[in-house]
Design a protein around this motif. Sequence first.
Motif, PDB file in Angstrom:
ATOM      1  N   GLU A 103       0.828  -1.205   0.000  1.00  0.00           N
ATOM      2  CA  GLU A 103       0.000   0.000   0.000  1.00  0.00           C
ATOM      3  C   GLU A 103       0.869   1.265   0.000  1.00  0.00           C
ATOM      4  O   GLU A 103       0.638   2.185  -0.783  1.00  0.00           O
ATOM      5  CB  GLU A 103      -0.851  -0.041   1.275  1.00  0.00           C
ATOM      6  N   PHE A 104       1.892   1.275   0.851  1.00  0.00           N
ATOM      7  CA  PHE A 104       2.745   2.466   0.943  1.00  0.00           C
ATOM      8  C   PHE A 104       3.520   2.710  -0.351  1.00  0.00           C
ATOM      9  O   PHE A 104       3.624   3.845  -0.814  1.00  0.00           O
ATOM     10  CB  PHE A 104       3.720   2.349   2.118  1.00  0.00           C
ATOM     11  N   VAL A 105       4.054   1.620  -0.954  1.00  0.00           N
ATOM     12  CA  VAL A 105       4.840   1.804  -2.187  1.00  0.00           C
ATOM     13  C   VAL A 105       3.920   2.342  -3.291  1.00  0.00           C
ATOM     14  O   VAL A 105       4.262   3.308  -3.983  1.00  0.00           O
ATOM     15  CB  VAL A 105       5.530   0.486  -2.616  1.00  0.00           C
ATOM     16  N   THR A 106       2.717   1.745  -3.430  1.00  0.00           N
ATOM     17  CA  THR A 106       1.794   2.184  -4.488  1.00  0.00           C
ATOM     18  C   THR A 106       1.416   3.658  -4.295  1.00  0.00           C
ATOM     19  O   THR A 106       1.473   4.451  -5.231  1.00  0.00           O
ATOM     20  CB  THR A 106       0.507   1.307  -4.458  1.00  0.00           C
ATOM     21  N   LYS A 107       1.070   4.022  -3.046  1.00  0.00           N
ATOM     22  CA  LYS A 107       0.662   5.406  -2.766  1.00  0.00           C
ATOM     23  C   LYS A 107       1.793   6.373  -3.059  1.00  0.00           C
ATOM     24  O   LYS A 107       1.611   7.417  -3.678  1.00  0.00           O
ATOM     25  CB  LYS A 107       0.291   5.523  -1.281  1.00  0.00           C
ATOM     26  N   ARG A 108       3.006   5.993  -2.617  1.00  0.00           N
ATOM     27  CA  ARG A 108       4.143   6.908  -2.766  1.00  0.00           C
ATOM     28  C   ARG A 108       4.480   7.125  -4.248  1.00  0.00           C
ATOM     29  O   ARG A 108       4.866   8.217  -4.654  1.00  0.00           O
ATOM     30  CB  ARG A 108       5.331   6.341  -2.003  1.00  0.00           C
ATOM     31  N   LEU A 109       4.286   6.065  -5.070  1.00  0.00           N
ATOM     32  CA  LEU A 109       4.556   6.226  -6.501  1.00  0.00           C
ATOM     33  C   LEU A 109       3.531   7.171  -7.128  1.00  0.00           C
ATOM     34  O   LEU A 109       3.870   7.995  -7.986  1.00  0.00           O
ATOM     35  CB  LEU A 109       4.550   4.859  -7.200  1.00  0.00           C
ATOM     36  N   GLN A 110       2.274   7.074  -6.650  1.00  0.00           N
ATOM     37  CA  GLN A 110       1.239   8.014  -7.145  1.00  0.00           C
ATOM     38  C   GLN A 110       1.600   9.440  -6.741  1.00  0.00           C
ATOM     39  O   GLN A 110       1.511  10.366  -7.545  1.00  0.00           O
ATOM     40  CB  GLN A 110      -0.120   7.667  -6.547  1.00  0.00           C
ATOM     41  N   HIS A 111       2.057   9.614  -5.474  1.00  0.00           N
ATOM     42  CA  HIS A 111       2.453  10.950  -4.997  1.00  0.00           C
ATOM     43  C   HIS A 111       3.524  11.535  -5.893  1.00  0.00           C
ATOM     44  O   HIS A 111       3.536  12.720  -6.186  1.00  0.00           O
ATOM     45  CB  HIS A 111       2.995  10.869  -3.563  1.00  0.00           C
ATOM     46  N   ARG A 112       4.454  10.669  -6.324  1.00  0.00           N
ATOM     47  CA  ARG A 112       5.548  11.167  -7.166  1.00  0.00           C
ATOM     48  C   ARG A 112       5.009  11.667  -8.497  1.00  0.00           C
ATOM     49  O   ARG A 112       5.464  12.678  -9.009  1.00  0.00           O
ATOM     50  CB  ARG A 112       6.590  10.078  -7.393  1.00  0.00           C
ATOM     51  N   LYS A 113       4.033  10.920  -9.043  1.00  0.00           N
ATOM     52  CA  LYS A 113       3.439  11.346 -10.326  1.00  0.00           C
ATOM     53  C   LYS A 113       2.747  12.687 -10.156  1.00  0.00           C
ATOM     54  O   LYS A 113       2.791  13.552 -11.030  1.00  0.00           O
ATOM     55  CB  LYS A 113       2.407  10.310 -10.797  1.00  0.00           C
ATOM     56  N   LEU A 114       2.083  12.857  -9.002  1.00  0.00           N
ATOM     57  CA  LEU A 114       1.326  14.094  -8.760  1.00  0.00           C
ATOM     58  C   LEU A 114       2.202  15.212  -8.188  1.00  0.00           C
ATOM     59  O   LEU A 114       1.708  16.280  -7.821  1.00  0.00           O
ATOM     60  CB  LEU A 114       0.167  13.806  -7.768  1.00  0.00           C
ATOM     61  N   LYS A 115       3.520  14.916  -8.070  1.00  0.00           N
ATOM     62  CA  LYS A 115       4.502  15.893  -7.554  1.00  0.00           C
ATOM     63  C   LYS A 115       4.158  16.375  -6.135  1.00  0.00           C
ATOM     64  O   LYS A 115       4.343  17.539  -5.792  1.00  0.00           O
ATOM     65  CB  LYS A 115       4.633  17.102  -8.505  1.00  0.00           C
ATOM     66  N   ILE A 116       3.613  15.461  -5.326  1.00  0.00           N
ATOM     67  CA  ILE A 116       3.333  15.796  -3.915  1.00  0.00           C
ATOM     68  C   ILE A 116       4.666  15.766  -3.150  1.00  0.00           C
ATOM     69  O   ILE A 116       5.528  14.929  -3.428  1.00  0.00           O
ATOM     70  CB  ILE A 116       2.312  14.797  -3.319  1.00  0.00           C
ATOM     71  N   ALA A 117       4.829  16.671  -2.177  1.00  0.00           N
ATOM     72  CA  ALA A 117       6.117  16.818  -1.470  1.00  0.00           C
ATOM     73  C   ALA A 117       6.608  15.506  -0.872  1.00  0.00           C
ATOM     74  O   ALA A 117       5.811  14.678  -0.420  1.00  0.00           O
ATOM     75  CB  ALA A 117       5.963  17.862  -0.365  1.00  0.00           C
ATOM     76  N   ARG A 118       7.935  15.337  -0.866  1.00  0.00           N
ATOM     77  CA  ARG A 118       8.527  14.111  -0.311  1.00  0.00           C
ATOM     78  C   ARG A 118       8.528  14.128   1.204  1.00  0.00           C
ATOM     79  O   ARG A 118       8.432  15.190   1.803  1.00  0.00           O
ATOM     80  CB  ARG A 118       9.977  14.003  -0.776  1.00  0.00           C
ATOM     81  N   HIS A 119       8.707  12.930   1.784  1.00  0.00           N
ATOM     82  CA  HIS A 119       8.747  12.827   3.246  1.00  0.00           C
ATOM     83  C   HIS A 119      10.174  12.768   3.775  1.00  0.00           C
ATOM     84  O   HIS A 119      10.420  12.988   4.936  1.00  0.00           O
ATOM     85  CB  HIS A 119       8.004  11.565   3.713  1.00  0.00           C
ATOM     86  N   GLY A 120      11.120  12.355   2.911  1.00  0.00           N
ATOM     87  CA  GLY A 120      12.515  12.245   3.345  1.00  0.00           C
ATOM     88  C   GLY A 120      12.756  11.007   4.199  1.00  0.00           C
ATOM     89  O   GLY A 120      13.699  10.953   4.996  1.00  0.00           O
ATOM     90  N   ASP A 121      11.902   9.983   4.063  1.00  0.00           N
ATOM     91  CA  ASP A 121      12.078   8.770   4.866  1.00  0.00           C
ATOM     92  C   ASP A 121      12.773   7.668   4.056  1.00  0.00           C
ATOM     93  O   ASP A 121      13.188   7.879   2.918  1.00  0.00           O
ATOM     94  CB  ASP A 121      10.712   8.287   5.406  1.00  0.00           C
ATOM     95  N   MET A 122      12.880   6.484   4.687  1.00  0.00           N
ATOM     96  CA  MET A 122      13.583   5.371   4.038  1.00  0.00           C
ATOM     97  C   MET A 122      12.916   4.995   2.706  1.00  0.00           C
ATOM     98  O   MET A 122      13.599   4.706   1.731  1.00  0.00           O
ATOM     99  CB  MET A 122      13.570   4.163   4.982  1.00  0.00           C
ATOM    100  N   LEU A 123      11.577   5.016   2.636  1.00  0.00           N
ATOM    101  CA  LEU A 123      10.890   4.649   1.402  1.00  0.00           C
ATOM    102  C   LEU A 123      11.266   5.612   0.275  1.00  0.00           C
ATOM    103  O   LEU A 123      11.587   5.168  -0.837  1.00  0.00           O
ATOM    104  CB  LEU A 123       9.367   4.623   1.632  1.00  0.00           C
ATOM    105  N   ASP A 124      11.283   6.919   0.535  1.00  0.00           N
ATOM    106  CA  ASP A 124      11.690   7.878  -0.492  1.00  0.00           C
ATOM    107  C   ASP A 124      13.098   7.570  -0.976  1.00  0.00           C
ATOM    108  O   ASP A 124      13.376   7.570  -2.176  1.00  0.00           O
ATOM    109  CB  ASP A 124      11.653   9.307   0.087  1.00  0.00           C
ATOM    110  N   SER A 125      13.980   7.294  -0.007  1.00  0.00           N
ATOM    111  CA  SER A 125      15.376   7.042  -0.357  1.00  0.00           C
ATOM    112  C   SER A 125      15.502   5.764  -1.212  1.00  0.00           C
ATOM    113  O   SER A 125      16.232   5.738  -2.205  1.00  0.00           O
ATOM    114  CB  SER A 125      16.169   6.921   0.944  1.00  0.00           C
ATOM    115  N   LEU A 126      14.735   4.700  -0.851  1.00  0.00           N
ATOM    116  CA  LEU A 126      14.818   3.449  -1.611  1.00  0.00           C
ATOM    117  C   LEU A 126      14.240   3.622  -3.022  1.00  0.00           C
ATOM    118  O   LEU A 126      14.775   3.095  -3.994  1.00  0.00           O
ATOM    119  CB  LEU A 126      14.081   2.316  -0.880  1.00  0.00           C
TER     120      LEU A 126
END
Length: 417
Positions: A221-244
């Motif tokens: 769920e988190f990976v799918t959501k975060r990839l959508q956020h990237r497409k929509l250019k929503i601000a990053r969180h700076g956590d391990m998932l962003d880094s990976l």
Amino acid sequence: MEFLNLFQFILLFSALVFGLRLFRRRKLPPGPIGLPLVGNLFEIGTKPHQSLANLAKKYGPLMTVRLGSKTLVVASSPEMAQQVLQKHDEAFSGRVISDTITKVQNYDLNLVWMPAGDQSRLIRRALSTFLLHPKKLDTLVGLRHKAMQEMVQHVTKMSETGEAVDIGKLAFITALNQMANTCFSMNVADYNSGEAQGFLNAGLKRRAKVAYNWLNSVSNEFVTKRLQHRKLKIARHGDMLDSLLDCVQEEPELNYECVKVLLVELLLGGTETSSITTEWVMTELILNPNIMATVHEEIKKKVGDKGRIEESDVLELPYLQAVIKETMRLHLTVPLLVPHKTETEVELKGYVIPKNTQTIVNAWAIARDSKYWEEPTVFKPDRFLNSKLDFKGQHFSFLPFGSGRRMCREFPLLIGL
Ligand code: HEM
């Protein structure tokens, strides 16, 4: 005549094979003979760290035991542990993959079971990109403090209503949320949540499966959501998932499936080991009220009127650190480390260990051996005060995280050591 020749040939061949086996056995370290078919299975029983420690007293610090048809080599002294984990670490860097593990989806993407080759180096590098970057872990410190405050509030509430606190559950949910905040900047469980309770209530056998399925869906769920956020250019969180996810974009050999598996592995492996250690710390403090009083005193002095302890304070609490190290010495969460396997034939102290031999380091036996520890079964944190002994894998009498190329480097990095 021809039949006789054939018969003689078979006899000769069998004698040769048998002789070769005996010759090979002679070159393995000594060990108990064992029964036909089962080997030493009954002698080892259900507490292998203890029975292997007893057998090592008779057969020595490098011994051979048999589990059915499988041969196991066991190292039970700091010197032998150093040989296996450091001097010959490349040769002993394999892992034994049991049938239970191969049933887990994507087990081959799991860092613990993966061969110590290019792929595992790549994943560990991706992890270190985050863990070795001091600012990245610091960015999330507020979230981790918040998870800690929630735990304190929960305990306060329980004490007001006079309810008992289950330290194991409390430690598990807190450790899980600490890890989840590092990975996703968010809690994944609360103290009454159904999923976490479901996991904790499951019997030991089902527990791994329940936890895996639950955390797998969380990670997906988190990976799918975060990839959508990237497409929509929503601000990053700076956590391990962003880094990976950044690492996946830069490194073609990594993919999103690897990231999902790694996150489950970190949440699962990191949470159980940390929470079991916390439970033992609390148990030892309750059993040793004088030590508890000294810990209280040290914390009170450091924290003063601030009213709460922060991550950075821990580095300046030497007695608390000594209590944690002494707990890890007496109550290793992984007493035999994760079994290693020889990738090549190894010559060690005059013995020859064949390729593909399961090799175990009995860290539990070493940590309780009176040759290296005074009063080894007594809980004495003072032994770690003013001592250079640490758990970074260079002191082979104290190996809670192993040593060498398969050691657990992630945990010490995570807590800034
Ligand atoms: C008190 C907490 C922990 C303890 C006692 C612990 C202990 C260990 C031990 C004994 C090993 C096997 C070493 C060997 O085979 O020689 C290991 C491996 C590993 N640990 Fe930990 N661990 C802890 C927490 C964590 C955390 C929080 C993480 C993740 C952030 C983590 C990630 C790993 C990984 C990825 C491996 C596999 C390394 C490999 O096989 O190459 N551990 N851990």
